[in-house]
Scaffold this active site. Structure first.
Site, PDB file in Angstrom:
ATOM      1  N   ARG A 129      19.177 -72.857  77.704  1.00 41.48           N
ATOM      2  CA  ARG A 129      19.492 -74.201  77.238  1.00 41.48           C
ATOM      3  C   ARG A 129      20.980 -74.386  76.970  1.00 41.48           C
ATOM      4  O   ARG A 129      21.412 -75.452  76.578  1.00 41.48           O
ATOM      5  CB  ARG A 129      18.709 -74.493  75.950  1.00 41.48           C
ATOM      6  CG  ARG A 129      17.208 -74.508  76.145  1.00 41.48           C
ATOM      7  CD  ARG A 129      16.498 -74.515  74.800  1.00 41.48           C
ATOM      8  NE  ARG A 129      15.069 -74.510  74.970  1.00 41.48           N
ATOM      9  CZ  ARG A 129      14.312 -75.609  75.029  1.00 41.48           C
ATOM     10  NH1 ARG A 129      14.890 -76.787  74.956  1.00 41.48           N
ATOM     11  NH2 ARG A 129      13.022 -75.531  75.180  1.00 41.48           N
ATOM     12  N   GLN A 158       6.902 -79.479  73.218  1.00 38.46           N
ATOM     13  CA  GLN A 158       6.897 -78.069  73.624  1.00 38.46           C
ATOM     14  C   GLN A 158       6.628 -77.188  72.406  1.00 38.46           C
ATOM     15  O   GLN A 158       7.318 -77.278  71.397  1.00 38.46           O
ATOM     16  CB  GLN A 158       8.240 -77.682  74.239  1.00 38.46           C
ATOM     17  CG  GLN A 158       8.271 -76.254  74.757  1.00 38.46           C
ATOM     18  CD  GLN A 158       9.617 -75.899  75.371  1.00 38.46           C
ATOM     19  OE1 GLN A 158      10.507 -76.737  75.439  1.00 38.46           O
ATOM     20  NE2 GLN A 158       9.773 -74.660  75.801  1.00 38.46           N
ATOM     21  N   GLY A 180      12.438 -71.610  69.266  1.00 39.27           N
ATOM     22  CA  GLY A 180      12.096 -72.976  68.877  1.00 39.27           C
ATOM     23  C   GLY A 180      12.598 -73.375  67.513  1.00 39.27           C
ATOM     24  O   GLY A 180      11.987 -74.193  66.818  1.00 39.27           O
ATOM     25  N   GLU A 181      13.743 -72.813  67.103  1.00 40.14           N
ATOM     26  CA  GLU A 181      14.289 -73.080  65.766  1.00 40.14           C
ATOM     27  C   GLU A 181      14.555 -74.567  65.543  1.00 40.14           C
ATOM     28  O   GLU A 181      14.235 -75.121  64.491  1.00 40.14           O
ATOM     29  CB  GLU A 181      15.588 -72.282  65.573  1.00 40.14           C
ATOM     30  CG  GLU A 181      16.329 -72.550  64.275  1.00 40.14           C
ATOM     31  CD  GLU A 181      15.690 -71.889  63.069  1.00 40.14           C
ATOM     32  OE1 GLU A 181      16.054 -72.253  61.942  1.00 40.14           O
ATOM     33  OE2 GLU A 181      14.816 -71.016  63.254  1.00 40.14           O
ATOM     34  N   GLU A 227      15.843 -67.983  75.833  1.00 39.37           N
ATOM     35  CA  GLU A 227      15.627 -69.412  75.642  1.00 39.37           C
ATOM     36  C   GLU A 227      16.936 -70.127  75.342  1.00 39.37           C
ATOM     37  O   GLU A 227      17.251 -71.152  75.939  1.00 39.37           O
ATOM     38  CB  GLU A 227      14.638 -69.663  74.504  1.00 39.37           C
ATOM     39  CG  GLU A 227      14.288 -71.154  74.442  1.00 39.37           C
ATOM     40  CD  GLU A 227      13.739 -71.596  73.099  1.00 39.37           C
ATOM     41  OE1 GLU A 227      12.802 -72.389  73.101  1.00 39.37           O
ATOM     42  OE2 GLU A 227      14.288 -71.183  72.068  1.00 39.37           O
ATOM     43  N   ASN A 228      17.724 -69.580  74.419  1.00 39.02           N
ATOM     44  CA  ASN A 228      18.974 -70.234  74.039  1.00 39.02           C
ATOM     45  C   ASN A 228      19.997 -70.216  75.160  1.00 39.02           C
ATOM     46  O   ASN A 228      20.736 -71.187  75.360  1.00 39.02           O
ATOM     47  CB  ASN A 228      19.552 -69.568  72.781  1.00 39.02           C
ATOM     48  CG  ASN A 228      18.815 -69.990  71.520  1.00 39.02           C
ATOM     49  OD1 ASN A 228      18.882 -71.132  71.121  1.00 39.02           O
ATOM     50  ND2 ASN A 228      18.095 -69.070  70.916  1.00 39.02           N
ATOM     51  N   SER A 276      13.155 -87.916  68.655  1.00 40.04           N
ATOM     52  CA  SER A 276      12.203 -87.684  69.742  1.00 40.04           C
ATOM     53  C   SER A 276      10.858 -87.198  69.206  1.00 40.04           C
ATOM     54  O   SER A 276       9.796 -87.664  69.628  1.00 40.04           O
ATOM     55  CB  SER A 276      12.775 -86.660  70.722  1.00 40.04           C
ATOM     56  OG  SER A 276      11.834 -86.326  71.719  1.00 40.04           O
ATOM     57  N   GLY A 312       6.117 -86.664  69.051  1.00 43.38           N
ATOM     58  CA  GLY A 312       5.545 -85.430  68.542  1.00 43.38           C
ATOM     59  C   GLY A 312       6.261 -84.225  69.139  1.00 43.38           C
ATOM     60  O   GLY A 312       7.197 -84.363  69.925  1.00 43.38           O
ATOM     61  N   GLN A 342      17.562 -64.100  65.063  1.00 44.12           N
ATOM     62  CA  GLN A 342      17.912 -65.398  65.623  1.00 44.12           C
ATOM     63  C   GLN A 342      19.312 -65.336  66.188  1.00 44.12           C
ATOM     64  O   GLN A 342      20.279 -65.031  65.481  1.00 44.12           O
ATOM     65  CB  GLN A 342      17.832 -66.477  64.546  1.00 44.12           C
ATOM     66  CG  GLN A 342      18.360 -67.840  64.950  1.00 44.12           C
ATOM     67  CD  GLN A 342      17.624 -68.449  66.127  1.00 44.12           C
ATOM     68  OE1 GLN A 342      18.210 -68.660  67.192  1.00 44.12           O
ATOM     69  NE2 GLN A 342      16.339 -68.720  65.955  1.00 44.12           N
TER      70      GLN A 342
END
Length: 284
Positions: free
Chosen positions: A120, A66, A82-83, A116-117, A58, A63, A42
């Site tokens: 974002r 993603q 997706g942590e 991913e990180n 949210s 729900g 991670q």
């Protein structure tokens, strides 16, 4: 994994068809949260409590929109990306979470997580640097390969990796946003860790700007160079310059004419001048 796909984002790694259960081999499945273990590589270490609270709200309302990304293990699943979504789902007491199960070795899993990180902008500079260092140490990447894989300039990768050379205390200040990335890069121009830390403490206590730190760093570097050339200059004058520079925290030059001379003291802003005056007054 084809490295040419990296750096284009998760859309390059997880095609849009992945979201269509009927058309893609990458099916979205519901997995029990208790079966998902944290990823071994991670990249992110710190999670903003405020951002997590917003995400929880949210998820509670809409729900998990993603799905998270996981890979199979002998005991269940290991999280790849997706942590925050997983943490939000756990905090709400959800039993299952939508997920995409992918085949990925350690290298691919780390690349997925980093991309991913980074997309974002969730990683702080040190987390980013450690992620790159993982690729270099654990998977034999060169800096050039890291840059190509993540769609970045090699010089950018090299500069971020240099942050790991800073003393641990300075790294902690950067992590806690007590100093900026600009401050940290300016401090790297100083070779002596003790000088780096001393100047870092002044950044925090006096609110010094990046430009001021760059100027201080240059003066310190000049002082170090002078010390190495003591044999080429009058030892007494060189030692006096060095002592004054240490006391005043700025560049000092002594010019001697026979038995007389002048002392030149540099300052880099009105605030810096006032600081030097305060130092001189305190020495009375």
């Amino acid at each position: 994994m084809d490295r040419r796909a990296l750096g284009k984002g998760l859309s390059a790694l997880i095609p849009e068809k992945a979201w269509d259960k009927e058309k893609s081999a990458d099916k979205i499945v519901a997995i029990k949260i208790e079966e998902i273990k944290p990823g071994k590589h991670q990249a992110r270490e710190d999670f903003s409590p405020e951002a997590l609270v917003e995400l929880i709200a949210s998820v509670k309302e809409k729900g998990v929109v993603q799905p998270v990304l996981v890979r199979s293990t002998t005991t269940g699943y290991e999280l790849i990306a997706g942590e925050r979504r997983l943490r939000a789902a756990r905090s709400l007491g959800l039993k299952e979470i939508p997920a995409i199960v992918r085949e990925a070795d350690d290298k691919s899993a780390l690349e997925f997580s980093l991309i991913e990180n980074l997309q974002r902008k969730d990683l702080n500079p040190l987390e980013e640097a450690r992620g790159y260092q993982y690729l270099i140490d654990d998977f034999g990447f060169s800096q050039e390969e890291v840059a190509n894989a993540l769609g970045k300039n090699r010089v950018t990768i090299a500069n971020i990796l240099r942050l790991l050379k800073l003393p641990k205390k300075i790294q902690e200040y950067l992590k806690r946003e007590k100093i900026t990335m600009g401050h940290a890069r300016a401090l790297l121009a100083i070779e002596n860790p003790e000088e780096q830390l001393r100047l870092c403490e002044r950044i925090i206590s006096q609110g010094l700007s990046v430009r001021e730190i760059e100027n201080f760093a240059r003066s310190i570097t000049t002082r170090v160079r002078k010390i190495s050339k003591l044999q080429k200059k009058d030892l007494h004058l060189a030692a006096a310059e060095d002592q004054l520079q240490h006391i005043l925290g700025t560049k000092v030059k002594i010019i001697q004419y026979n038995k007389r001379g002048t002392i030149q003291i540099e300052f880099y802003s009105p605030d810096d001048l006032n600081r030097i005056l305060d130092v001189l007054k305190s020495k009375k």
